[in-house]
Write a protein that holds these residues in place. Structure first.
Motif, PDB file in Angstrom:
ATOM      1  N   ARG A  18      53.456  40.133  42.358  1.00  0.00           N
ATOM      2  CA  ARG A  18      51.858  40.042  41.929  1.00  0.00           C
ATOM      3  C   ARG A  18      51.443  41.368  41.404  1.00  0.00           C
ATOM      4  NH1 ARG A  18      49.653  35.108  45.737  1.00  0.00           N
ATOM      5  NH2 ARG A  18      51.356  34.334  46.121  1.00  0.00           N
ATOM      6  N   PHE A  19      50.797  41.267  40.377  1.00  0.00           N
ATOM      7  CA  PHE A  19      50.250  42.645  39.960  1.00  0.00           C
ATOM      8  C   PHE A  19      48.633  42.472  39.540  1.00  0.00           C
ATOM      9  CE2 PHE A  19      48.670  45.483  36.661  1.00  0.00           C
ATOM     10  CZ  PHE A  19      49.157  46.582  37.238  1.00  0.00           C
ATOM     11  N   GLY A  20      47.755  43.260  40.201  1.00  0.00           N
ATOM     12  CA  GLY A  20      46.535  42.958  39.644  1.00  0.00           C
ATOM     13  C   GLY A  20      45.714  44.390  39.664  1.00  0.00           C
ATOM     14  N   ALA A  21      45.133  44.695  38.836  1.00  0.00           N
ATOM     15  CA  ALA A  21      44.200  45.977  38.574  1.00  0.00           C
ATOM     16  C   ALA A  21      42.824  45.554  39.081  1.00  0.00           C
ATOM     17  CB  ALA A  21      44.445  46.793  37.624  1.00  0.00           C
ATOM     18  N   ALA A  22      42.229  46.115  39.871  1.00  0.00           N
ATOM     19  CA  ALA A  22      40.864  45.842  40.385  1.00  0.00           C
ATOM     20  C   ALA A  22      39.828  46.608  39.565  1.00  0.00           C
ATOM     21  CB  ALA A  22      40.579  46.097  41.793  1.00  0.00           C
ATOM     22  N   CYS A  23      38.835  45.994  39.125  1.00  0.00           N
ATOM     23  CA  CYS A  23      37.883  46.758  38.296  1.00  0.00           C
ATOM     24  C   CYS A  23      36.316  46.355  38.843  1.00  0.00           C
ATOM     25  CB  CYS A  23      38.020  46.261  36.907  1.00  0.00           C
ATOM     26  SG  CYS A  23      39.417  46.868  36.237  1.00  0.00           S
ATOM     27  N   TYR A 147      42.561  45.130  27.719  1.00  0.00           N
ATOM     28  CA  TYR A 147      43.299  43.947  27.433  1.00  0.00           C
ATOM     29  C   TYR A 147      44.222  44.416  26.476  1.00  0.00           C
ATOM     30  CZ  TYR A 147      40.519  40.868  30.332  1.00  0.00           C
ATOM     31  OH  TYR A 147      39.444  40.188  31.328  1.00  0.00           O
ATOM     32  N   GLY A 148      44.094  45.032  25.625  1.00  0.00           N
ATOM     33  CA  GLY A 148      45.094  45.403  24.488  1.00  0.00           C
ATOM     34  C   GLY A 148      46.452  46.070  25.260  1.00  0.00           C
ATOM     35  N   LYS A 149      46.279  46.967  26.204  1.00  0.00           N
ATOM     36  CA  LYS A 149      47.408  47.338  26.849  1.00  0.00           C
ATOM     37  C   LYS A 149      47.910  46.877  27.821  1.00  0.00           C
ATOM     38  CE  LYS A 149      49.225  51.580  28.679  1.00  0.00           C
ATOM     39  NZ  LYS A 149      49.218  53.089  29.113  1.00  0.00           N
ATOM     40  N   PHE A 150      46.919  46.139  28.689  1.00  0.00           N
ATOM     41  CA  PHE A 150      47.574  45.627  29.860  1.00  0.00           C
ATOM     42  C   PHE A 150      47.890  43.798  29.882  1.00  0.00           C
ATOM     43  CE2 PHE A 150      48.171  49.342  32.276  1.00  0.00           C
ATOM     44  CZ  PHE A 150      47.046  50.096  32.072  1.00  0.00           C
ATOM     45  N   LYS A 151      47.208  43.460  28.785  1.00  0.00           N
ATOM     46  CA  LYS A 151      47.275  42.125  28.370  1.00  0.00           C
ATOM     47  C   LYS A 151      46.877  41.161  29.792  1.00  0.00           C
ATOM     48  CE  LYS A 151      50.693  42.451  24.939  1.00  0.00           C
ATOM     49  NZ  LYS A 151      50.250  43.735  24.744  1.00  0.00           N
ATOM     50  N   ASP A 152      47.880  40.548  30.441  1.00  0.00           N
ATOM     51  CA  ASP A 152      47.690  39.760  31.541  1.00  0.00           C
ATOM     52  C   ASP A 152      47.594  40.318  32.922  1.00  0.00           C
ATOM     53  OD1 ASP A 152      49.213  36.556  30.610  1.00  0.00           O
ATOM     54  OD2 ASP A 152      47.147  37.168  30.502  1.00  0.00           O
ATOM     55  N   SER A 153      47.957  41.674  33.007  1.00  0.00           N
ATOM     56  CA  SER A 153      48.256  42.427  34.335  1.00  0.00           C
ATOM     57  C   SER A 153      47.046  42.820  34.788  1.00  0.00           C
ATOM     58  CB  SER A 153      49.047  43.460  34.215  1.00  0.00           C
ATOM     59  OG  SER A 153      50.114  43.107  33.548  1.00  0.00           O
ATOM     60  N   ILE A 154      46.033  42.559  33.957  1.00  0.00           N
ATOM     61  CA  ILE A 154      44.561  43.080  34.446  1.00  0.00           C
ATOM     62  C   ILE A 154      43.372  42.088  34.314  1.00  0.00           C
ATOM     63  CG2 ILE A 154      43.705  44.011  32.193  1.00  0.00           C
ATOM     64  CD1 ILE A 154      42.585  46.550  33.972  1.00  0.00           C
ATOM     65  N   ASN A 155      42.722  42.078  35.164  1.00  0.00           N
ATOM     66  CA  ASN A 155      41.526  41.102  35.115  1.00  0.00           C
ATOM     67  C   ASN A 155      40.303  41.647  35.049  1.00  0.00           C
ATOM     68  OD1 ASN A 155      39.911  38.955  35.064  1.00  0.00           O
ATOM     69  ND2 ASN A 155      40.104  38.429  37.292  1.00  0.00           N
ATOM     70  N   LEU A 156      39.308  41.700  34.059  1.00  0.00           N
ATOM     71  CA  LEU A 156      38.088  42.310  33.987  1.00  0.00           C
ATOM     72  C   LEU A 156      36.751  41.474  34.117  1.00  0.00           C
ATOM     73  CD1 LEU A 156      39.105  44.864  31.402  1.00  0.00           C
ATOM     74  CD2 LEU A 156      38.742  45.412  33.807  1.00  0.00           C
ATOM     75  N   GLU A 157      37.335  40.159  34.644  1.00  0.00           N
ATOM     76  CA  GLU A 157      35.843  39.233  34.341  1.00  0.00           C
ATOM     77  C   GLU A 157      35.305  39.212  35.941  1.00  0.00           C
ATOM     78  OE1 GLU A 157      35.351  38.293  31.667  1.00  0.00           O
ATOM     79  OE2 GLU A 157      37.273  39.108  30.719  1.00  0.00           O
ATOM     80  N   GLU A 158      34.124  38.629  35.778  1.00  0.00           N
ATOM     81  CA  GLU A 158      33.559  38.168  36.918  1.00  0.00           C
ATOM     82  C   GLU A 158      33.912  37.420  37.788  1.00  0.00           C
ATOM     83  OE1 GLU A 158      30.158  40.022  37.828  1.00  0.00           O
ATOM     84  OE2 GLU A 158      30.766  41.345  36.372  1.00  0.00           O
ATOM     85  N   ASP A 159      33.691  37.095  39.109  1.00  0.00           N
ATOM     86  CA  ASP A 159      34.290  36.201  39.824  1.00  0.00           C
ATOM     87  C   ASP A 159      33.919  34.813  39.730  1.00  0.00           C
ATOM     88  OD1 ASP A 159      35.126  37.815  42.862  1.00  0.00           O
ATOM     89  OD2 ASP A 159      36.225  37.283  41.119  1.00  0.00           O
TER      90      ASP A 159
END
Lengths: 159, 192
Positions: A18-23, A147-159
């Protein structure tokens, strides 16, 4: 911190991929996303990191602003109620709160003071709402870029 | 120049090493070189980064507490300034100021405040000093300015701290991913 805990769990289950970037480092907008396959190869550049940092900062400020706006709205309502009460009452001397005490103030002065306080409060509320709009716009821009660069690898939404 | 925030350097990632006691998180350009340079394997490096995150968390708690204190202090000072201004306004007229004040919870009493040139200010630590109206106003205004300035610095510190936390979290994710990627490659070559 939500994201740090999740990463620990993932480390223990070594077959995970898995990969996830925290924001939003206050833990509010950080959900590691599952991803099957190779695992993302998109490299994170310094510019990306700065964008992620900026997004996190904006997100924090946004939540602080929401609280501040709530307080400002309450203040505005209280002042409205106070001035309505004043119109209904017919006393000449009004007990007006200054600091911690209630001073006996003639009615006219109270009216003037109240008008000024209402004006200040509504200007403050306007300023906060404008700041909120601007932050939302900036966050939308950053979302597009990231999102353009990382597409699915990043999540920027609220929980 | 440790006060610069990392967002102000658009080209170089050689950011700030620390700011007022908060260690800066160095940005990792490439995971493999980072691991080789530090001589750690993926797991130890992850452990180190996690420890860093904990330290940041502790500092964040401390700063948030300080921020809350300051945010409570500022309206207090403003209220005092209000009272002093009212006394000043009344001074010229010669009328006494009548006010209702709280004696105990829910119990109020009336006070008549005659024209006066001075007020007493509570300075803390069981100390109260008498000042003239102008001096009191100047002192309170200075305190207000200091409090607001401290708050600004504090907010900037918190922003810096949160940035470092974000950088560290992203590094953790990348190191972990790189490690998983390596394992899969090894697995694939073993199976051939």
């Amino acid at each position: 911190m939500y994201f740090a805990k999740r990463v620990e769990e993932l480390i223990r289950s070594s077959s995970a991929d898995r990969f996830g970037a925290a924001c939003g480092s206050s833990g509010e907008a950080s959900v590691p996303k599952m991803q099957k396959g190779e695992g993302s190869e998109a490299q994170v550049t310094w510019e990306d990191q700065q964008n992620i940092n900026k997004f996190g900062r904006l997100n924090n400020r946004f939540h602080e602003l929401e609280d501040e706006i709530k307080v400002a709205k309450e203040t505005n309502e209280n002042l409205e109620d106070a001035s309505n009460e004043l119109i209904l009452s017919d006393e000449d001397i009004v007990r007006f709160q200054i600091g911690e005490v209630f001073a006996h103030v003639p009615r006219e002065e109270v009216e003037n003071r109240l008008e000024k306080m209402k004006e200040d409060a509504s200007k403050e509320l306007e300023r906060l709402e404008e700041e909120k709009e601007s932050i939302l716009a900036q966050m939308a821009e950053l979302k597009k870029i990231l999102y353009g660069k990382f597409k699915d690898s990043i999540n920027l939404e609220e929980d | 120049m440790a006060a610069a925030a990392s967002a102000s350097s658009p080209t170089s990632p050689a950011a700030v090493t620390e700011r007022r006691g908060i260690p800066g998180a160095s940005f990792v350009e490439d995971v493999e070189t980072y691991l080789k340079q530090s001589g750690l394997d993926a797991n130890s490096s992850l452990a180190f980064l996690q420890e860093r995150l904990q330290q940041y968390k502790i500092v964040e708690m401390k700063l948030l507490a300080q921020q809350r204190d300051l945010q409570a202090k500022i309206p207090d000072i403003e209220k005092c300034l209000d009272v002093v201004a009212t006394l000043e306004a009344k001074k010229g007229t010669g009328e006494a100021l009548i006010a209702d004040f709280e004696v105990s919870e829910g119990i109020y009493s009336r006070a008549k405040i005659e024209d006066s040139d001075s007020v007493c200010l509570w300075l803390g630590a069981n100390v109260m000093l008498e000042y003239s109206l102008e001096e009191a106003k100047a002192l309170l205004e200075k305190n207000l300015e200091n409090a607001k300035a401290s708050l600004e610095v504090l907010v900037a510190d918190l922003q810096f701290l949160r940035d470092q936390v974000t950088i560290t979290q992203v590094t953790v994710a990348r190191v972990y991913n790189w490690d998983v990627h390596q394992r899969r490659i090894k697995q694939a070559t073993k199976e051939e």
